[in-house]
Write a protein that holds these residues in place. Sequence first.
Motif, short mmCIF file in Angstrom:
data_model
loop_
_atom_site.label_atom_id
_atom_site.label_comp_id
_atom_site.label_asym_id
_atom_site.label_seq_id
_atom_site.Cartn_x
_atom_site.Cartn_y
_atom_site.Cartn_z
N ALA A 258 -1.53 -13.13 9.29
CA ALA A 258 -0.84 -12.77 8.06
C ALA A 258 -1.42 -11.52 7.42
CB ALA A 258 -0.91 -13.94 7.07
N GLY A 259 -2.65 -11.18 7.78
CA GLY A 259 -3.26 -9.97 7.23
C GLY A 259 -4.02 -10.21 5.93
N ILE A 260 -4.62 -11.39 5.79
CA ILE A 260 -5.42 -11.70 4.60
C ILE A 260 -6.83 -11.14 4.79
CG2 ILE A 260 -6.37 -13.54 3.18
CD1 ILE A 260 -3.38 -13.38 2.93
N PHE A 261 -7.32 -10.39 3.81
CA PHE A 261 -8.68 -9.85 3.86
C PHE A 261 -9.68 -11.00 3.79
CE2 PHE A 261 -12.51 -8.26 1.76
CZ PHE A 261 -12.77 -7.13 2.50
N PRO A 262 -10.78 -10.98 4.58
CA PRO A 262 -11.24 -9.94 5.50
C PRO A 262 -10.98 -10.29 6.97
CG PRO A 262 -13.05 -11.40 5.01
CD PRO A 262 -11.84 -12.00 4.34
N ILE B 46 8.34 -5.49 5.58
CA ILE B 46 9.23 -6.66 5.50
C ILE B 46 8.87 -7.66 6.59
CG2 ILE B 46 11.62 -7.43 5.66
CD1 ILE B 46 12.44 -4.69 4.53
N ALA B 47 8.60 -7.15 7.79
CA ALA B 47 8.19 -8.04 8.88
C ALA B 47 6.88 -8.75 8.54
CB ALA B 47 8.05 -7.26 10.19
N ALA B 48 5.98 -8.06 7.82
CA ALA B 48 4.71 -8.67 7.43
C ALA B 48 4.92 -9.81 6.44
CB ALA B 48 3.79 -7.61 6.83
N VAL B 49 5.85 -9.63 5.50
CA VAL B 49 6.18 -10.72 4.57
C VAL B 49 6.68 -11.93 5.34
CG1 VAL B 49 7.70 -11.46 2.70
CG2 VAL B 49 6.71 -9.18 2.65
N MET B 50 7.61 -11.69 6.26
CA MET B 50 8.19 -12.79 7.03
C MET B 50 7.13 -13.45 7.92
SD MET B 50 12.04 -11.50 7.98
CE MET B 50 11.59 -9.92 8.71
N THR B 51 6.23 -12.63 8.48
CA THR B 51 5.16 -13.19 9.32
C THR B 51 4.29 -14.15 8.53
OG1 THR B 51 5.10 -11.21 10.73
CG2 THR B 51 3.16 -12.63 10.75
N SER B 52 3.88 -13.70 7.35
CA SER B 52 3.06 -14.56 6.51
C SER B 52 3.82 -15.84 6.15
CB SER B 52 2.66 -13.81 5.23
OG SER B 52 1.88 -14.63 4.39
N PHE B 53 5.10 -15.70 5.84
CA PHE B 53 5.90 -16.86 5.45
C PHE B 53 6.01 -17.88 6.58
CE2 PHE B 53 10.03 -19.00 5.55
CZ PHE B 53 9.96 -19.73 4.37
N ALA C 274 -8.03 6.40 -3.40
CA ALA C 274 -7.30 5.52 -4.30
C ALA C 274 -5.96 5.11 -3.71
CB ALA C 274 -7.09 6.21 -5.65
N ALA C 275 -5.27 6.10 -3.07
CA ALA C 275 -3.97 5.80 -2.46
C ALA C 275 -4.14 4.82 -1.29
CB ALA C 275 -3.31 7.08 -1.98
N GLU C 276 -5.19 5.02 -0.50
CA GLU C 276 -5.43 4.11 0.63
C GLU C 276 -5.75 2.70 0.14
OE1 GLU C 276 -7.59 5.30 4.13
OE2 GLU C 276 -7.73 7.36 3.41
N LEU C 277 -6.56 2.62 -0.92
CA LEU C 277 -6.87 1.31 -1.48
C LEU C 277 -5.63 0.64 -2.04
CD1 LEU C 277 -10.27 2.08 -3.28
CD2 LEU C 277 -9.93 0.64 -1.27
N ALA C 278 -4.74 1.44 -2.63
CA ALA C 278 -3.49 0.89 -3.17
C ALA C 278 -2.63 0.32 -2.05
CB ALA C 278 -2.74 1.97 -3.93
N LEU C 279 -2.56 1.06 -0.93
CA LEU C 279 -1.78 0.57 0.21
C LEU C 279 -2.39 -0.71 0.78
CD1 LEU C 279 -0.92 3.89 2.09
CD2 LEU C 279 0.69 2.33 1.01
N MET C 280 -3.71 -0.78 0.82
CA MET C 280 -4.37 -1.99 1.29
C MET C 280 -4.06 -3.17 0.36
SD MET C 280 -8.03 -0.27 2.34
CE MET C 280 -8.85 -1.81 2.75
N ALA C 281 -4.05 -2.89 -0.94
CA ALA C 281 -3.74 -3.94 -1.90
C ALA C 281 -2.30 -4.42 -1.72
CB ALA C 281 -3.95 -3.43 -3.32
N VAL C 282 -1.39 -3.48 -1.44
CA VAL C 282 0.00 -3.85 -1.19
C VAL C 282 0.09 -4.75 0.04
CG1 VAL C 282 2.27 -2.97 -0.50
CG2 VAL C 282 1.00 -1.84 -2.34
N SER C 283 -0.66 -4.40 1.09
CA SER C 283 -0.65 -5.20 2.31
C SER C 283 -1.12 -6.63 2.04
CB SER C 283 -1.55 -4.56 3.38
OG SER C 283 -1.05 -3.29 3.76
N VAL C 284 -2.20 -6.75 1.28
CA VAL C 284 -2.70 -8.09 0.95
C VAL C 284 -1.69 -8.81 0.07
CG1 VAL C 284 -4.51 -9.38 -0.23
CG2 VAL C 284 -5.10 -7.41 1.18
N GLY C 285 -1.09 -8.09 -0.87
CA GLY C 285 -0.09 -8.69 -1.74
C GLY C 285 1.10 -9.22 -0.96
#
Length: 641
Positions: free
Chosen positions: A390-394, A421-428, A515-526
Amino acid sequence: MFDLVWLIPVFPLIGFLINGLIGRNFSEKTIGWIGALSVGASFVVALLIFQDLLNLAPQNRSVQKVVYTWMLSGDLNVPIGFLIDPLSMIMILVVSGVGCLIHIYSIGYMHGETGFRRFFCYLNLFVFNMLILVSSNNFLLMFVGWEGVGLCSYLLIGYYYEKKSAADAGKKAFVVNRVGDFGFLLGMFLIFTVFGTFNYGDVMSAASDKLPAGGLMVTMITLLLFVGATGKSAQIPLYTWLPDAMEGPTPVSALIHAATMVTAGVYMVARCSVLFALAPVSMTVVAVIGGATAFFAATIGMTQFDIKRVLAYSTISQLGYMFMACGVGAFASGIFHLMTHAFFKALLFLAAGSVMHAMSGELDMRKMGNLKGKLPYTHMTYLFGTLAIAGIFPFAGFFSKDEILFYSLQRHIGFWLLGAIAAVMTSFYMFRSVFMTFYGKSRVEPEAAHHLHESPPLMTVPLMILAFLSLVGGLVGIPILEGYHKFGDFLNPIFAPAKAIIDHGVHHAEHPSVAAELALMAVSVGIAVFGLLTARYMYVTDVKASDRAVERMPEFHNLVYNKYWIDELYDYLFVDSIVKFSKMLWKEFDELVIDGAVNGVGKVTRGFGSLLSYLETGLVKDYALSILFGATVVVGYLVLR
């Protein structure tokens, strides 16, 4: 140690030969440990060679070892040769390491099977061919391993050959892969036509000189190679064989999906990175097919109830991520995800097998529930695998998947959207499988409930090792921090030539800030957390929510649940049409033309014989007259000549 690289594929071959030729009287444990230790020996040799490779300077980490000349005819010179470089070493370590754990697990899982020895022979042969594929130094030897894993997949998927669905699944895998292999062969022929060699090093070093960037020839070569990759790695449109491959024993599913066959296509594209870099059209095709497959397979995974089929569509989707990474030029990221995926996908399949072991072979998640108390180790390890995919840190999947999404966004936001979108569905759908299997109300049949038990250590210990790797495996690729992406730095010399071609003459926007990379990482975790919470709400908090969702859009659910009717479409377009054409050839060509011609010759001969039979009267005077007539004709001919 480099001179001993040939031992890596030979050890599993020895295990295959020992069990196959003299293992008839061995006990199950002896057969199983011969198979497992032979692959373990390959892993140990690979580790020693890996250590020697690390001791070399990065620019010198490419060593070829030729064992002997295999084919020599005119300009064709094909050796049995091995290539030791960062890419091949990662693949060898994954195949032999994960393969060894799957072999150990299989000793417990396959206990009591009548074909126990046959199973381990096939499994060793599978690993042997995969090691040949990833360690060879030329396309032709790679193709030997390529076809070898195809054969072994047929044997292992159809392992329960007396069961029609298993036999059909084995044939389906074999036939679909032949379609892709035809494209791969044509690509190889074009490579030899252009370069006069099959050697990787010679081809890649001469590629820029002999193939103009964006030219027709390099585009044809790479697209044909990619056709082969879509077959082996189950991408649109040749993905349909992989879900049916679940008919084989669960360790086979783990081996195919995690460490061997389906990763071959990704490896081949990465190995040919220079050729693909010279073909921007092909790169775009690879990225589009990969992104579309990631999205498409994920939608199907959300509606399946067979726990192994959920994981099968998950594999197709994750392979799509790997190809999308290669298509956007992030080859190292694709291989990074290949490695982490091997850890958590092997874990998920083996944990699913542990559930099946406890449930007497049951696969339907609707007949499970609340198993975490009865299967604590299986529950915890399956949860680790789910957190990773699912891509949950770490967990490992966070690092590799986030990296692919990052580079996809740099190429085009459309690729990022498909991946997100595929990542959302994968986690689900993965947390859906966790909650339906291990949480909520028990739906286990009373008879099966009496026999619920945790798997033996032979099965749970490999699960724990893979769970640990699923947790820490991504730490070799920590982003942002300079010098901490050890995985990318290790692979950089392999993909640097391709990157130079892709970057040549292209103006790049300023690199995103930290900051942008950290934001993208946060989006991925979200994204991953959103999928988790949605699945928890629908399958734990309000168990009727999923039924209401289906009732709101029954036609769409029916379409996705039935896998978009793609198998039926293929049957109509290809299978049924081929059968009808074959029957037409049988009835109208074979019977009327071929049989008609043969039978016609017989009838003419018989008719002519019937006419001659009138001369056989049995009267001497008739025969004397015939002789006189014949003599007159001969004498007349001689006189008149």
